[in-house]
Design an enzyme around this catalytic site. Structure first.
Site, mmCIF file in Angstrom:
data_model
loop_
_atom_site.group_PDB
_atom_site.id
_atom_site.type_symbol
_atom_site.label_atom_id
_atom_site.label_comp_id
_atom_site.label_asym_id
_atom_site.label_seq_id
_atom_site.Cartn_x
_atom_site.Cartn_y
_atom_site.Cartn_z
ATOM 1 N N ILE A 204 -26.837 6.134 9.423
ATOM 2 C CA ILE A 204 -27.382 4.828 9.847
ATOM 3 C C ILE A 204 -26.499 3.763 9.205
ATOM 4 O O ILE A 204 -26.277 3.808 7.992
ATOM 5 C CB ILE A 204 -28.845 4.654 9.339
ATOM 6 C CG1 ILE A 204 -29.792 5.672 9.980
ATOM 7 C CG2 ILE A 204 -29.354 3.223 9.551
ATOM 8 C CD1 ILE A 204 -30.103 5.480 11.458
ATOM 9 N N HIS A 205 -25.944 2.855 9.984
ATOM 10 C CA HIS A 205 -25.141 1.798 9.356
ATOM 11 C C HIS A 205 -25.147 0.457 10.081
ATOM 12 O O HIS A 205 -24.653 -0.531 9.551
ATOM 13 C CB HIS A 205 -23.681 2.262 9.201
ATOM 14 C CG HIS A 205 -22.910 2.194 10.477
ATOM 15 N ND1 HIS A 205 -23.011 3.146 11.452
ATOM 16 C CD2 HIS A 205 -22.039 1.269 10.948
ATOM 17 C CE1 HIS A 205 -22.230 2.836 12.467
ATOM 18 N NE2 HIS A 205 -21.631 1.691 12.198
ATOM 19 N N ARG A 206 -25.694 0.391 11.304
ATOM 20 C CA ARG A 206 -25.646 -0.862 12.072
ATOM 21 C C ARG A 206 -26.397 -1.971 11.360
ATOM 22 O O ARG A 206 -27.519 -1.747 10.857
ATOM 23 C CB ARG A 206 -26.307 -0.693 13.432
ATOM 24 C CG ARG A 206 -25.644 0.288 14.301
ATOM 25 C CD ARG A 206 -24.752 -0.371 15.323
ATOM 26 N NE ARG A 206 -23.915 0.667 15.866
ATOM 27 C CZ ARG A 206 -22.642 0.534 16.176
ATOM 28 N NH1 ARG A 206 -22.047 -0.634 16.019
ATOM 29 N NH2 ARG A 206 -21.959 1.526 16.651
#
Ligand code: UD1
Length: 354
Positions: A204-206
């Site tokens: 997860i990085h957005r």
């Protein structure tokens, strides 16, 4: 013929690997690599060059992190000198990051030709910085190398059909090559996960998922509630935002790991029971490697992955667990992303138009 590639972020190094390899097999092609320095941690940058055997960058602008304006501006002001020195036949930009936009703007302002690799992707979500980057890049570039027919359709509807060529997806070239080379090698999973049993893989990085503490907490809860043990390979942005918000990432099903080198990630995905992600590249890798994917977003650019149920959108984090435990899709996975030769086609397209 001289190609100057501008890259800076992790997914761009994977695409660069394919292009650098194809360029090295064409005698008349000189390939200059410019690294903007957008990603600089060893795990986010150096390991990709080493593992994927990419030649070291000829230039590193070392811009580092910052607000979008500062980061993009620092790249822009550093690029003039580099382009002046090399005067490439083509400036090649990749994907949708701030490095893509900066490379494009600096080249077009110097009347140098720009080719955009992975052109025509659209999320139609104007909250995403990547959407602005890709739309502006497509409209400024001279040659649009599109990965799929869907991408070609988007470009045509924006009046860009004449500049478009469908090449296939270069990440697929690399993914298929690496998948074959890591088959049967040991997995690098976080402690506590038994590689012989079923497990899931997550990233997860957005900004949309990490920067609002309430949404981030809901996503982490969704991951921790999974029935399967989950290897969460945490991007530095995720680690930093979770720390700021006082959210513990590990716990429940979640076993925390550092970002993986590309071959290790491909290996983990191909042996996993399920993938949960908000990364564009990982959705596609899951599809190619036959791991059912749950995408924690309201939309995806890689719409082909949704067909046959191989990818599902879980915009609401409370639906992640149900999506992950859905039965394995029975449908086929048509080769929408090409035959593994997109990079050769891309380099040849540049040679023919130099
Ligand atoms: C960028 C791209 C995104 C891509 C992603 C892949 C833009 C707008 N976004 O997002 O499209 O999917 O790369 O990973 O260009 N950081 C480190 N070490 C690093 C790099 C970053 O600690 O080597 C931390 C810093 O706190 C930084 C934050 O991560 O502020 C975000 O990095 P940044 O490059 O701004 O964007 P990404 O989230 O990586």
């Amino acid at each position: 013929m001289k190609i100057l590639s501008v890259v800076g972020a992790r997914p761009q190094f994977v695409k660069l690997a394919a292009i650098a390899d194809a360029a090295s097999r064409r005698e008349d092609v000189e390939h200059v690599i410019v690294h903007t320095g957008q990603h600089y941690d060893a795990a986010m940058s150096d390991v990709f060059f080493a593992d994927l055997r990419i030649p070291a960058p000829d230039v590193n602008l070392a811009v580092g992190s910052g607000t979008h304006g500062r980061q993009t501006g620092a790249m822009l002001s550093a690029m003039d000198e580099v382009l002046e020195e090399h005067r490439p036949d083509w400036t090649l930009v990749y994907g949708d990051t701030n490095s893509t936009l900066a490379g494009t703007l600096s080249a077009v302002k110097m009347h140098l030709k720009v080719a955009h690799l992975e052109a025509g992707l659209r999320s139609f979500n104007r909250r995403m910085p990547e959407e602005h980057n890709r739309v502006m890049t497509d409209h400024a570039a001279d040659l649009l190398l599109a990965p799929t027919e869907v991408a070609r359709g988007h470009l045509a509807s924006e009046g860009l059909a004449e500049r478009t060529l469908v090449t296939g997806d270069v990440m697929t070239d690399v993914c298929l090559r690496v998948a074959a080379s890591v088959e049967g090698t040991p997995l690098r999973l976080p402690e506590g996960i038994d590689p012989a049993s079923d497990f899931a893989v997550a990233t997860i990085h957005r900004a949309d998922n990490t920067d609002d503490p309430e949404r981030l907490a809901a996503i982490v809860r969704g991951l921790q509630e999974l029935e399967l043990p989950l290897a969460l390979f945490a991007h530095p942005r995720l680690v930093a935002k979770a720390k700021d918000a006082g959210i513990a990432l590990a716990g429940g099903a979640v076993h925390l790991g550092e970002p993986l080198a590309y071959p290790d990630l491909v290996n983990a995905v191909q042996r996993s029971r399920a993938v949960v992600t908000d990364s564009g590249g990982l959705q596609k890798e899951a599809y190619l490697l036959g791991a059912p994917c749950t995408t924690v977003r309201t939309e995806t650019e890689w719409v082909e992955t949704l067909e046959g149920g191989w990818n599902e959108l879980a915009a609401d984090p409370a639906t992640i667990a149900a999506s992950v435990s859905r039965p394995r899709p029975a449908g086929e996975r048509p080769p929408y992303y090409g035959d593994g030769r997109a990079s050769e086609r891309s380099v040849d397209a540049l040679r023919e138009r130099a």
